[in-house]
Write a protein that holds these residues in place. Structure first.
Motif, mmCIF file in Angstrom:
data_model
loop_
_atom_site.group_PDB
_atom_site.id
_atom_site.type_symbol
_atom_site.label_atom_id
_atom_site.label_comp_id
_atom_site.label_asym_id
_atom_site.label_seq_id
_atom_site.Cartn_x
_atom_site.Cartn_y
_atom_site.Cartn_z
ATOM 1 N N CYS A 19 -5.208 5.189 0.262
ATOM 2 C CA CYS A 19 -4.207 4.208 -0.353
ATOM 3 C C CYS A 19 -3.762 4.650 -1.793
ATOM 4 O O CYS A 19 -4.567 5.208 -2.564
ATOM 5 C CB CYS A 19 -4.525 2.919 -0.556
ATOM 6 S SG CYS A 19 -3.221 1.967 -1.271
ATOM 7 N N HIS A 62 -8.886 -1.593 -2.429
ATOM 8 C CA HIS A 62 -8.409 -0.391 -2.332
ATOM 9 C C HIS A 62 -9.002 0.751 -2.002
ATOM 10 O O HIS A 62 -8.785 1.736 -1.439
ATOM 11 C CB HIS A 62 -7.617 -0.423 -3.820
ATOM 12 C CG HIS A 62 -7.269 0.999 -4.221
ATOM 13 N ND1 HIS A 62 -5.836 1.316 -3.621
ATOM 14 C CD2 HIS A 62 -7.315 1.976 -4.970
ATOM 15 C CE1 HIS A 62 -5.500 2.511 -4.050
ATOM 16 N NE2 HIS A 62 -6.496 2.868 -4.978
ATOM 17 N N HIS A 84 0.724 -1.109 0.087
ATOM 18 C CA HIS A 84 -0.080 0.018 -0.182
ATOM 19 C C HIS A 84 0.965 1.057 0.134
ATOM 20 O O HIS A 84 1.973 1.227 0.425
ATOM 21 C CB HIS A 84 -0.784 -0.048 1.319
ATOM 22 C CG HIS A 84 -1.683 -1.199 1.341
ATOM 23 N ND1 HIS A 84 -2.716 -1.616 0.592
ATOM 24 C CD2 HIS A 84 -1.417 -2.459 2.160
ATOM 25 C CE1 HIS A 84 -3.303 -2.906 1.092
ATOM 26 N NE2 HIS A 84 -2.520 -3.178 1.908
ATOM 27 N N MET A 103 -9.734 1.946 1.408
ATOM 28 C CA MET A 103 -8.516 2.588 2.322
ATOM 29 C C MET A 103 -8.594 3.962 2.424
ATOM 30 O O MET A 103 -7.632 4.438 1.831
ATOM 31 C CB MET A 103 -7.289 1.833 1.754
ATOM 32 C CG MET A 103 -7.252 0.324 2.019
ATOM 33 S SD MET A 103 -5.749 -0.419 1.668
ATOM 34 C CE MET A 103 -4.817 -0.121 2.996
ATOM 35 N N VAL A 136 -1.633 3.170 -3.976
ATOM 36 C CA VAL A 136 -1.235 1.985 -4.820
ATOM 37 C C VAL A 136 -2.537 1.029 -5.169
ATOM 38 O O VAL A 136 -3.168 0.620 -3.984
ATOM 39 C CB VAL A 136 -0.042 1.272 -3.930
ATOM 40 C CG1 VAL A 136 0.217 -0.175 -4.768
ATOM 41 C CG2 VAL A 136 1.168 2.125 -3.725
ATOM 42 N N MET A 137 -2.579 0.736 -6.437
ATOM 43 C CA MET A 137 -3.795 -0.426 -6.691
ATOM 44 C C MET A 137 -3.486 -1.559 -6.129
ATOM 45 O O MET A 137 -2.668 -2.379 -6.837
ATOM 46 C CB MET A 137 -3.949 -0.130 -8.277
ATOM 47 C CG MET A 137 -5.201 -1.072 -8.696
ATOM 48 S SD MET A 137 -6.713 -0.722 -7.643
ATOM 49 C CE MET A 137 -7.162 0.860 -8.445
ATOM 50 N N CYS A 138 -3.791 -1.809 -4.904
ATOM 51 C CA CYS A 138 -3.649 -3.090 -4.331
ATOM 52 C C CYS A 138 -4.552 -4.212 -4.133
ATOM 53 O O CYS A 138 -4.334 -4.993 -3.910
ATOM 54 C CB CYS A 138 -3.500 -2.685 -2.648
ATOM 55 S SG CYS A 138 -4.798 -1.686 -1.879
HETATM 56 CU CU LIG Z 1 -4.524 0.467 -2.478
#
Ligand SMILES: [Cu+2]
Length: 120
Positions: free
Chosen positions: A102, A110, A71, A113, A104-106
């Motif tokens: 967040c 996502h 993340h 977050m 970052v494409m987690c």
């Molecule tokens: Cu994310």
């Protein structure tokens, strides 16, 4: 040639003076010098802290720890973006409630977050 250099230096000084004069008129608080350390831990797909509270003018030393998954943490209003675990400092120079999320494409969670940075 020397005259041109002198004029250039004078212009830079004048510009800097104008900039600092403008700066003093904004409502942004000057940094108090107080440092608040904040650690946010990311898992799939949540933050351990939904709210972060700091005092206006504080220097926030924000640390991102990834306990599970990858993340990043972004606070657009303060131009903060940690795209991996690490530490970033910024001055909370305006009061209010701001979103952190967040960066970052987690995965599927996502978009959930999201948290609040409260500067009071
Ligand atoms: Cu994310």
């Amino acid at each position: 040639m020397k005259t041109k250099v002198a004029i250039l230096i004078l212009s830079v000084f004048a510009f800097a003076t104008i900039l600092s004069a403008c700066g003093s008129k904004t409502e942004s608080a000057a940094a108090t010098g107080n440092v608040t350390e904040v650690t946010v831990t990311g898992t799939n797909f949540a933050w351990d802290a939904k709210e972060i509270k700091v005092k206006k003018g504080d220097t926030v030393k924000l640390t991102l720890v990834n306990k599970q998954g990858m993340h990043g943490i972004e606070i657009p209003d303060f131009k903060v973006n940690l795209d991996k675990a690490g530490t970033k400092e910024f001055v909370a120079d305006k009061a209010g409630t701001f979103e952190f999320k967040c960066s970052v494409m987690c995965g599927t969670g996502h978009g959930e977050m999201i948290g609040k940075l409260i500067v009071e």
